[in-house]
Structure formats: structure tokens, C-alpha cells
Design an enzyme around this catalytic site. Structure first.
Site, PDB file in Angstrom:
ATOM      1  N   ILE A   7      12.684  22.597 -21.392  1.00 33.54           N
ATOM      2  CA  ILE A   7      13.858  22.737 -20.530  1.00 33.54           C
ATOM      3  C   ILE A   7      15.043  21.996 -21.140  1.00 33.54           C
ATOM      4  CG2 ILE A   7      13.379  20.696 -19.084  1.00 33.54           C
ATOM      5  CD1 ILE A   7      14.083  22.472 -16.615  1.00 33.54           C
ATOM      6  N   CYS A   8      16.236  22.523 -20.915  1.00 33.09           N
ATOM      7  CA  CYS A   8      17.482  21.841 -21.283  1.00 33.09           C
ATOM      8  C   CYS A   8      18.440  22.010 -20.107  1.00 33.09           C
ATOM      9  CB  CYS A   8      18.039  22.368 -22.600  1.00 33.09           C
ATOM     10  SG  CYS A   8      18.547  24.095 -22.571  1.00 33.09           S
ATOM     11  N   ARG A   9      19.714  22.152 -20.372  1.00 36.64           N
ATOM     12  CA  ARG A   9      20.663  22.303 -19.262  1.00 36.64           C
ATOM     13  C   ARG A   9      20.741  23.742 -18.778  1.00 36.64           C
ATOM     14  NH1 ARG A   9      26.347  23.052 -19.245  1.00 36.64           N
ATOM     15  NH2 ARG A   9      27.212  22.565 -17.223  1.00 36.64           N
ATOM     16  N   SER A  21      17.847  23.180 -16.439  1.00 39.65           N
ATOM     17  CA  SER A  21      17.924  22.245 -15.316  1.00 39.65           C
ATOM     18  C   SER A  21      18.817  22.767 -14.197  1.00 39.65           C
ATOM     19  CB  SER A  21      18.429  20.887 -15.797  1.00 39.65           C
ATOM     20  OG  SER A  21      17.544  20.350 -16.751  1.00 39.65           O
ATOM     21  N   GLY A  24      19.311  26.601 -20.982  1.00 41.28           N
ATOM     22  CA  GLY A  24      18.291  27.446 -21.610  1.00 41.28           C
ATOM     23  C   GLY A  24      18.470  27.707 -23.086  1.00 41.28           C
TER      24      GLY A  24
END
Length: 108
Positions: free
Chosen positions: A59-61, A87, A63
């Protein structure tokens, strides 16, 4: 370059292993409870600390970085799955976040 498997935040199984690849300041401000943190740039140096036999939900902010990390980890023999929407989608789904800085958690 092949595509990497992608799932929604609601498809992550209860207790699934989540790897957050955002920068330190982003992770400290707000992240999925229990997520492991390795910034994207450090994945090549730290991936050996991960379990290749465990499904890894990256996961990141939003994708983008997680897709890069999942693709790289998959090439190293891991089962790495990108979390669509990152996120932001986690928050939109009403799921909890925590912070490391003592402030109210936010996604940056």
C-alpha cells in the site's frame, strides 16, 4: 513488464500482511494499524527481511508506488499484491488508521 495483481482494500483478508511503501513522514502521520513500513526506495535493500511465503499486500497513498513495489517484489519471487487506491481508499472504506507522531492520524 507484466501487470501485478491488484485488490481493493476490502479484499485484504483479516490479519493480512500489509507493507506500506510511503516515505517516513507519510507513514508517521497516518497508516494502517500493524502495517510494516519500508519506503519504496529502500525495498531493494530491505526486502530480505520479508517472508517470501506470506502474501504481501503493498500500500502507498494512491496506488502508484505500491504497484511499482509489488511488481519488483513479484520479480524476486514474492506474492506481492497491490492495494488499489492506497491509503486514500483505506480511509474512504472507513477503516482505521493510526499515527506514530502523537497527533491525530492523517494520510499524506
Amino acid at each position: 513488464m507484466s501487470d501485478v495483481e491488484t485488490v481493493s482494500v476490502n479484499q485484504i483478508p483479516e490479519g493480512g500482511f500489509i507493507l506500506d511503501v510511503r516515505e517516513d513522514y507519510e507513514f508517521e502521520a497516518g497508516h494502517v494499524p500493524g502495517a510494516r513500513h519500508i519506503p519504496l526506495a529502500e525495498i531493494p535493500m530491505q526486502y530480505t527481511d520479508l517472508d517470501p511465503d506470506e502474501d504481501t499486500y503493498v500500500i502507498c497513498r494512491t496506488g502508484g508506488r505500491s504497484a511499482q513495489a509489488a511488481l519488483w517484489l513479484t520479480a524476486q519471487g514474492f506474492t506481492a499484491i497491490n492495494v488499489a487506491g492506497g491509503s486514500g481508499a483505506w480511509i474512504d472504506a472507513g477503516k482505521p488508521i493510526v499515527s506514530e507522531n502523537g497527533l491525530d492520524p492523517v494520510i499524506k
